[in-house]
Design an enzyme around this catalytic site. Structure first.
Site, PDB file in Angstrom:
ATOM      1  N   LYS A 180     -17.183  40.694  -0.109  1.00  0.00           N
ATOM      2  CA  LYS A 180     -17.297  39.159  -0.528  1.00  0.00           C
ATOM      3  C   LYS A 180     -18.602  39.108  -1.404  1.00  0.00           C
ATOM      4  O   LYS A 180     -19.470  40.338  -1.597  1.00  0.00           O
ATOM      5  CB  LYS A 180     -17.321  38.452   0.826  1.00  0.00           C
ATOM      6  CG  LYS A 180     -15.893  38.513   0.984  1.00  0.00           C
ATOM      7  CD  LYS A 180     -16.066  36.953   2.038  1.00  0.00           C
ATOM      8  CE  LYS A 180     -14.271  36.831   1.736  1.00  0.00           C
ATOM      9  NZ  LYS A 180     -14.363  35.597   3.155  1.00  0.00           N
ATOM     10  N   ARG A 229      -9.264  42.153   8.278  1.00  0.00           N
ATOM     11  CA  ARG A 229      -8.720  41.395   6.478  1.00  0.00           C
ATOM     12  C   ARG A 229      -9.700  42.401   5.414  1.00  0.00           C
ATOM     13  O   ARG A 229     -10.693  41.675   4.877  1.00  0.00           O
ATOM     14  CB  ARG A 229      -8.877  40.047   6.152  1.00  0.00           C
ATOM     15  CG  ARG A 229      -8.015  39.416   5.299  1.00  0.00           C
ATOM     16  CD  ARG A 229      -8.426  37.652   5.177  1.00  0.00           C
ATOM     17  NE  ARG A 229      -7.267  37.512   4.338  1.00  0.00           N
ATOM     18  CZ  ARG A 229      -7.689  37.683   3.135  1.00  0.00           C
ATOM     19  NH1 ARG A 229      -9.458  37.466   2.568  1.00  0.00           N
ATOM     20  NH2 ARG A 229      -6.618  36.729   1.556  1.00  0.00           N
TER      21      ARG A 229
HETATM   22  N1  HH2 Z   1     -11.159  35.626   3.368  1.00  0.00           N
HETATM   23  C1  HH2 Z   1     -10.666  35.046   2.102  1.00  0.00           C
HETATM   24  C2  HH2 Z   1      -9.172  34.612   2.419  1.00  0.00           C
HETATM   25  N2  HH2 Z   1      -9.315  34.428   3.669  1.00  0.00           N
HETATM   26  N3  HH2 Z   1      -8.418  34.118   5.402  1.00  0.00           N
HETATM   27  C3  HH2 Z   1      -9.297  35.293   7.118  1.00  0.00           C
HETATM   28  N4  HH2 Z   1      -8.791  34.373   8.444  1.00  0.00           N
HETATM   29  N5  HH2 Z   1     -10.690  35.290   7.436  1.00  0.00           N
HETATM   30  C4  HH2 Z   1     -12.047  35.516   5.693  1.00  0.00           C
HETATM   31  O1  HH2 Z   1     -12.763  36.102   5.611  1.00  0.00           O
HETATM   32  C5  HH2 Z   1     -10.423  35.194   4.664  1.00  0.00           C
HETATM   33  C6  HH2 Z   1      -9.565  34.251   4.135  1.00  0.00           C
HETATM   34  C7  HH2 Z   1     -11.198  34.716   0.616  1.00  0.00           C
HETATM   35  O2  HH2 Z   1     -11.438  36.297   0.465  1.00  0.00           O
HETATM   36  P1  HH2 Z   1     -10.043  36.831  -0.779  1.00  0.00           P
HETATM   37  O3  HH2 Z   1      -8.366  36.628  -0.454  1.00  0.00           O
HETATM   38  O4  HH2 Z   1      -9.852  38.116  -1.301  1.00  0.00           O
HETATM   39  O5  HH2 Z   1     -10.104  36.123  -2.601  1.00  0.00           O
HETATM   40  P2  HH2 Z   1      -9.286  34.601  -2.740  1.00  0.00           P
HETATM   41  O6  HH2 Z   1      -9.527  33.417  -1.314  1.00  0.00           O
HETATM   42  O7  HH2 Z   1     -10.108  34.480  -4.440  1.00  0.00           O
HETATM   43  O8  HH2 Z   1      -7.869  34.681  -2.885  1.00  0.00           O
END
Ligand code: HH2
Length: 267
Positions: A214, A248
Site C-alpha cells: 500500500k 492479506r
Molecule cells: N485492501 C484492499 C482490498 N480489499 N480487504 C481487506 N479485508 N482489507 C484490506 O486492507 C483490503 C481489502 C485494497 O487493496 P488491493 O485489493 O490490492 O487493491 P484494489 O482495491 O485496487 O483492487
C-alpha cells in the site's frame, strides 16, 4: 472458531483492469486460476477474488460487470476444489453467487453497509465474513481523513458492525475484524493503527490486516508497488506480533516465510 489457523495468509487475486498493484494481470480466467493455485502452493490458506478495485479514487463497478469478472474464476476454483475461496465484494448478489460456487469467506470492505441484503446472504450460508473499517467511500476516502481519536473511533465502528452482524444472525465466531489500512487513513493513521493493533485484538475477534504494497509503504520506502515486498513483510510481522491472525498479501511466499519465523520465535 474460525476455520483458519493463525497465522493465515490470504492471497490477493484482483480480476480487475484497475487495481493499484496487480490491475489487468489476471483478467483472463485461466491466468487467474493458475495464479490462485500458485499462491496456495506458496502457503496461502485462501485466495481473495475481487472484481472491483477499492483503491483511492476508484470508480464503482455495476453488479453485472462484477459478476462477469469474478464468476468464471470462482467457478473454476470451486470445481478445482484445492483453493479455499474468499470473495472480495460488497454486493449481496456477488457474494451469493460466489458462495454457491464454493466461496467460504466474504471479504466486505463496507462492513455490511454497502448492500442491505449482504448480512442475510452471509447469515444464511456457513461463510466467515470480514468487516473492514473505512472512513467514507473509495472515491473520496483519502481527501483529508480526520478522526476524534483514531483507535477509539475505529474500534467503536468495528464493535458496532460486529453487533449488527450478530443481530442479523451471523455467529460471532465467524466474524473477522480489519482496521482497514489505507481506507480513509493518512500515513500517520496507518502507522498508529499498526502500532496499536493490540487494542483491536482485545475485542476478541480474529483480526485481518491488509497492508500489502500500500501507499504508506511507498511513502516510507520510496518504492513502486512491485518493490514493496520488504516493507509489506515488515508491516505484517509487526501486525502479527501485535496479535493479528490473517494477512492479506500479493506476495505470499515472502510473507509466509516471515510469519513462520516470527511465529516460531514469539510462540
Ligand atoms: N485492501 C484492499 C482490498 N480489499 N480487504 C481487506 N479485508 N482489507 C484490506 O486492507 C483490503 C481489502 C485494497 O487493496 P488491493 O485489493 O490490492 O487493491 P484494489 O482495491 O485496487 O483492487
Amino acid at each position: 472458531m474460525t476455520a483458519f489457523a493463525r497465522p493465515a495468509v490470504m492471497g490477493v487475486l484482483n480480476v480487475t483492469p484497475d487495481s493499484f498493484s496487480d490491475g489487468g494481470e489476471y483478467l483472463d480466467a485461466a491466468a487467474a486460476v493458475a495464479h490462485a493455485r500458485a499462491m496456495v502452493g506458496e502457503g496461502a490458506a485462501l485466495v481473495d477474488v475481487g472484481g472491483e478495485s477499492t483503491r483511492p479514487g476508484a470508480a464503482p463497478v455495476g453488479e453485472a460487470e462484477e459478476l462477469r469478472r469474478v464468476m468464471p474464476v470462482v467457478e473454476a476454483l470451486g470445481r478445482d476444489g484445492t483453493v479455499p475461496i474468499s470473495i472480495d465484494t460488497s454486493k449481496a448478489a456477488v457474494a451469493r453467487a460466489a458462495i454457491a460456487a464454493g466461496a467460504a469467506f466474504v471479504n466486505d470492505v463496507t462492513a455490511l453497509r454497502g448492500d442491505p441484503g449482504m448480512a442475510q446472504v452471509v447469515a444464511a450460508s456457513g461463510a466467515e465474513v470480514c468487516l473492514v473499517h473505512m472512513l467514507g467511500e473509495p472515491r473520496t476516502m483519502q481527501d483529508d481523513p480526520r478522526y476524534d481519536d483514531l483507535v477509539s473511533d475505529v474500534k467503536a465502528f468495528l464493535e458496532e458492525r460486529l453487533a449488527f452482524a450478530v443481530a442479523e444472525g451471523i455467529p460471532g465466531e465467524r466474524v473477522w475484524l480489519d482496521p482497514g489500512i489505507g481506507f480513509g487513513k493518512t500515513l500517520e493513521h496507518n502507522l498508529e493503527l499498526l502500532r496499536r493493533l493490540d487494542e483491536i485484538v482485545v475485542l476478541g475477534q480474529p483480526v485481518l490486516v491488509g497492508a500489502s504494497r500500500k501507499r504508506f509503504i511507498g511513502t516510507l520506502t520510496g518504492r513502486a508497488e512491485r518493490h514493496r515486498v520488504a516493507g509489506t513483510v515488515a508491516a505484517n510481522v509487526l501486525a502479527f506480533a501485535r496479535g493479528a491472525d490473517m494477512f492479506r498479501v500479493h506476495d505470499v511466499a515472502a510473507t509466509r516465510d516471515a510469519l513462520a519465523v516470527a511465529s516460531a520465535t514469539l510462540a
